[in-house]
Design a protein around this motif. Structure first.
Motif, PDB file in Angstrom:
ATOM      1  N   TYR A 169       0.865  -1.172   0.000  1.00 58.06           N
ATOM      2  CA  TYR A 169       0.000   0.000   0.000  1.00 58.06           C
ATOM      3  C   TYR A 169       0.909   1.231   0.000  1.00 58.06           C
ATOM      4  CZ  TYR A 169      -3.096  -3.574   1.904  1.00 58.06           C
ATOM      5  OH  TYR A 169      -3.796  -4.730   2.099  1.00 58.06           O
ATOM      6  N   TRP A 170       0.351   2.354  -0.399  1.00 52.10           N
ATOM      7  CA  TRP A 170       1.050   3.635  -0.320  1.00 52.10           C
ATOM      8  C   TRP A 170       0.299   4.501   0.676  1.00 52.10           C
ATOM      9  CZ3 TRP A 170       5.598   4.631  -2.665  1.00 52.10           C
ATOM     10  CH2 TRP A 170       6.012   3.741  -3.652  1.00 52.10           C
ATOM     11  N   LEU A 171       1.017   5.091   1.620  1.00 51.04           N
ATOM     12  CA  LEU A 171       0.436   5.982   2.626  1.00 51.04           C
ATOM     13  C   LEU A 171       0.826   7.413   2.302  1.00 51.04           C
ATOM     14  CD1 LEU A 171      -0.969   6.488   5.417  1.00 51.04           C
ATOM     15  CD2 LEU A 171       1.327   6.275   6.416  1.00 51.04           C
ATOM     16  N   ALA A 172      -0.175   8.285   2.206  1.00 53.50           N
ATOM     17  CA  ALA A 172       0.060   9.714   1.995  1.00 53.50           C
ATOM     18  C   ALA A 172      -0.320  10.457   3.268  1.00 53.50           C
ATOM     19  CB  ALA A 172      -0.771  10.222   0.821  1.00 53.50           C
ATOM     20  N   THR A 173       0.637  11.233   3.786  1.00 54.45           N
ATOM     21  CA  THR A 173       0.418  12.079   4.958  1.00 54.45           C
ATOM     22  C   THR A 173       0.895  13.484   4.613  1.00 54.45           C
ATOM     23  OG1 THR A 173       2.591  11.487   5.879  1.00 54.45           O
ATOM     24  CG2 THR A 173       0.682  10.164   6.609  1.00 54.45           C
ATOM     25  N   VAL A 174       0.711  14.403   5.547  1.00 54.22           N
ATOM     26  CA  VAL A 174       1.108  15.791   5.335  1.00 54.22           C
ATOM     27  C   VAL A 174       2.103  16.195   6.425  1.00 54.22           C
ATOM     28  CG1 VAL A 174       0.308  18.178   5.159  1.00 54.22           C
ATOM     29  CG2 VAL A 174      -1.131  16.305   4.317  1.00 54.22           C
ATOM     30  N   ARG A 175       3.239  16.714   6.017  1.00 51.71           N
ATOM     31  CA  ARG A 175       4.252  17.191   6.962  1.00 51.71           C
ATOM     32  C   ARG A 175       3.736  18.430   7.704  1.00 51.71           C
ATOM     33  NH1 ARG A 175       9.523  15.157   4.965  1.00 51.71           N
ATOM     34  NH2 ARG A 175       9.143  14.222   2.928  1.00 51.71           N
ATOM     35  N   ALA A 176       4.355  18.746   8.811  1.00 50.69           N
ATOM     36  CA  ALA A 176       3.946  19.895   9.618  1.00 50.69           C
ATOM     37  C   ALA A 176       3.986  21.193   8.824  1.00 50.69           C
ATOM     38  CB  ALA A 176       4.816  20.005  10.866  1.00 50.69           C
ATOM     39  N   ASP A 177       4.893  21.293   7.833  1.00 50.79           N
ATOM     40  CA  ASP A 177       4.991  22.513   7.032  1.00 50.79           C
ATOM     41  C   ASP A 177       4.054  22.489   5.813  1.00 50.79           C
ATOM     42  OD1 ASP A 177       6.245  20.810   5.231  1.00 50.79           O
ATOM     43  OD2 ASP A 177       8.196  21.819   5.315  1.00 50.79           O
ATOM     44  N   GLY A 178       3.213  21.449   5.698  1.00 48.87           N
ATOM     45  CA  GLY A 178       2.227  21.379   4.624  1.00 48.87           C
ATOM     46  C   GLY A 178       2.651  20.589   3.405  1.00 48.87           C
ATOM     47  N   ARG A 179       3.923  20.196   3.333  1.00 46.10           N
ATOM     48  CA  ARG A 179       4.375  19.412   2.177  1.00 46.10           C
ATOM     49  C   ARG A 179       3.875  17.980   2.297  1.00 46.10           C
ATOM     50  NH1 ARG A 179      10.006  18.735   2.129  1.00 46.10           N
ATOM     51  NH2 ARG A 179       9.958  19.121   4.367  1.00 46.10           N
ATOM     52  N   PRO A 180       3.580  17.342   1.166  1.00 47.32           N
ATOM     53  CA  PRO A 180       3.116  15.949   1.211  1.00 47.32           C
ATOM     54  C   PRO A 180       4.264  14.984   1.478  1.00 47.32           C
ATOM     55  CG  PRO A 180       3.279  16.684  -1.052  1.00 47.32           C
ATOM     56  CD  PRO A 180       3.575  17.891  -0.194  1.00 47.32           C
ATOM     57  N   HIS A 181       3.904  13.836   1.996  1.00 44.81           N
ATOM     58  CA  HIS A 181       4.857  12.742   2.200  1.00 44.81           C
ATOM     59  C   HIS A 181       4.145  11.449   1.819  1.00 44.81           C
ATOM     60  CE1 HIS A 181       6.827   9.560   4.689  1.00 44.81           C
ATOM     61  NE2 HIS A 181       7.905  10.136   4.188  1.00 44.81           N
ATOM     62  N   VAL A 182       4.747  10.657   0.950  1.00 48.20           N
ATOM     63  CA  VAL A 182       4.165   9.389   0.506  1.00 48.20           C
ATOM     64  C   VAL A 182       5.212   8.301   0.661  1.00 48.20           C
ATOM     65  CG1 VAL A 182       3.128   8.127  -1.425  1.00 48.20           C
ATOM     66  CG2 VAL A 182       2.689  10.582  -1.164  1.00 48.20           C
ATOM     67  N   THR A 183       4.798   7.169   1.191  1.00 48.48           N
ATOM     68  CA  THR A 183       5.707   6.042   1.363  1.00 48.48           C
ATOM     69  C   THR A 183       4.946   4.732   1.221  1.00 48.48           C
ATOM     70  OG1 THR A 183       7.435   5.115   2.787  1.00 48.48           O
ATOM     71  CG2 THR A 183       5.448   5.924   3.883  1.00 48.48           C
ATOM     72  N   THR A 184       5.649   3.720   0.797  1.00 49.97           N
ATOM     73  CA  THR A 184       5.035   2.402   0.685  1.00 49.97           C
ATOM     74  C   THR A 184       5.150   1.670   2.019  1.00 49.97           C
ATOM     75  OG1 THR A 184       4.937   0.406  -0.683  1.00 49.97           O
ATOM     76  CG2 THR A 184       7.109   1.222  -0.153  1.00 49.97           C
ATOM     77  N   LEU A 185       4.188   0.797   2.286  1.00 52.31           N
ATOM     78  CA  LEU A 185       4.210   0.019   3.517  1.00 52.31           C
ATOM     79  C   LEU A 185       3.323  -1.206   3.390  1.00 52.31           C
ATOM     80  CD1 LEU A 185       1.261   0.961   4.614  1.00 52.31           C
ATOM     81  CD2 LEU A 185       2.515   2.662   5.872  1.00 52.31           C
ATOM     82  N   LEU A 186       3.365  -2.039   4.411  1.00 50.97           N
ATOM     83  CA  LEU A 186       2.501  -3.206   4.510  1.00 50.97           C
ATOM     84  C   LEU A 186       1.343  -2.840   5.421  1.00 50.97           C
ATOM     85  CD1 LEU A 186       5.181  -5.998   5.060  1.00 50.97           C
ATOM     86  CD2 LEU A 186       4.337  -5.029   2.919  1.00 50.97           C
ATOM     87  N   ALA A 187       0.207  -3.486   5.211  1.00 45.91           N
ATOM     88  CA  ALA A 187      -0.965  -3.193   6.033  1.00 45.91           C
ATOM     89  C   ALA A 187      -1.885  -4.398   6.038  1.00 45.91           C
ATOM     90  CB  ALA A 187      -1.703  -1.961   5.491  1.00 45.91           C
TER      91      ALA A 187
END
Length: 168
Positions: free
Chosen positions: A34-52
């Protein structure tokens, strides 16, 4: 819990039908990455792959407390998890939207640890520590649950876009 299902005709073949929730749920259970998309404290996106794992009408993932995704979720729990076929003419791509909540209950963590090992094998064996997963080789992982608010499905072949909305 059964969601409200809607076909978006704007992005679907004229003869397409909505993908059944049971088909989407089965893919969420079966997917390996899966790919997880979150938002950094400064508003920039962060996407990473992981297991779920999908269990009890929610998707669960784990991460080290010092990892970027864990730090992002401290300030903004909203996130999206995606999975799919990465092909143009076949498969079903899914986007799960919701808010990540920490799981700390020992019984829930034990059930999830068993689910991880059942799905991914003994290399993904976790023990349960004080509100976290622990790994026999050291280290702790925070466990998060995302109960979907909305899921989007993009079916290829007979192209269609289906949305499922969940009432809480």
């Amino acid at each position: 819990m059964e969601p409200t299902t809607k076909l978006d005709a704007r992005f679907s073949d004229p003869t397409a039908t909505a993908t059944p929730w049971a088909q989407a749920r089965e893919q969420l259970e079966r997917a390996e990455t899966y790919w997880l998309a979150t938002v950094r404290a400064d508003g920039r996106p962060h996407v990473t792959t992981l297991l779920a794992v999908w269990q009890d009408d929610a998707i669960y993932f784990c991460t080290g407390a010092e990892e970027q995704k864990a730090r992002n979720l401290e300030s903004n729990r909203n996130c999206a998890l995606t999975t799919g076929a990465s092909t143009l003419h076949e498969g079903l791509d899914l986007v799960v939207e919701g808010a990540a909540e920490r799981v700390t209950d020992p019984g829930a963590l034990k059930s999830l640890a068993d689910a991880w090992e059942s799905k991914y094998g003994s290399a993904w064996h976790f023990d349960v520590g004080d509100g976290v997963f622990t790994h026999p080789q050291g280290g702790e992982a925070l466990v998060f649950q995302v109960r979907p608010v909305k899921v989007l499905g993009f079916r290829k072949g007979e192209y269609s876009q289906t949305s499922w909305r969940f009432s809480r």
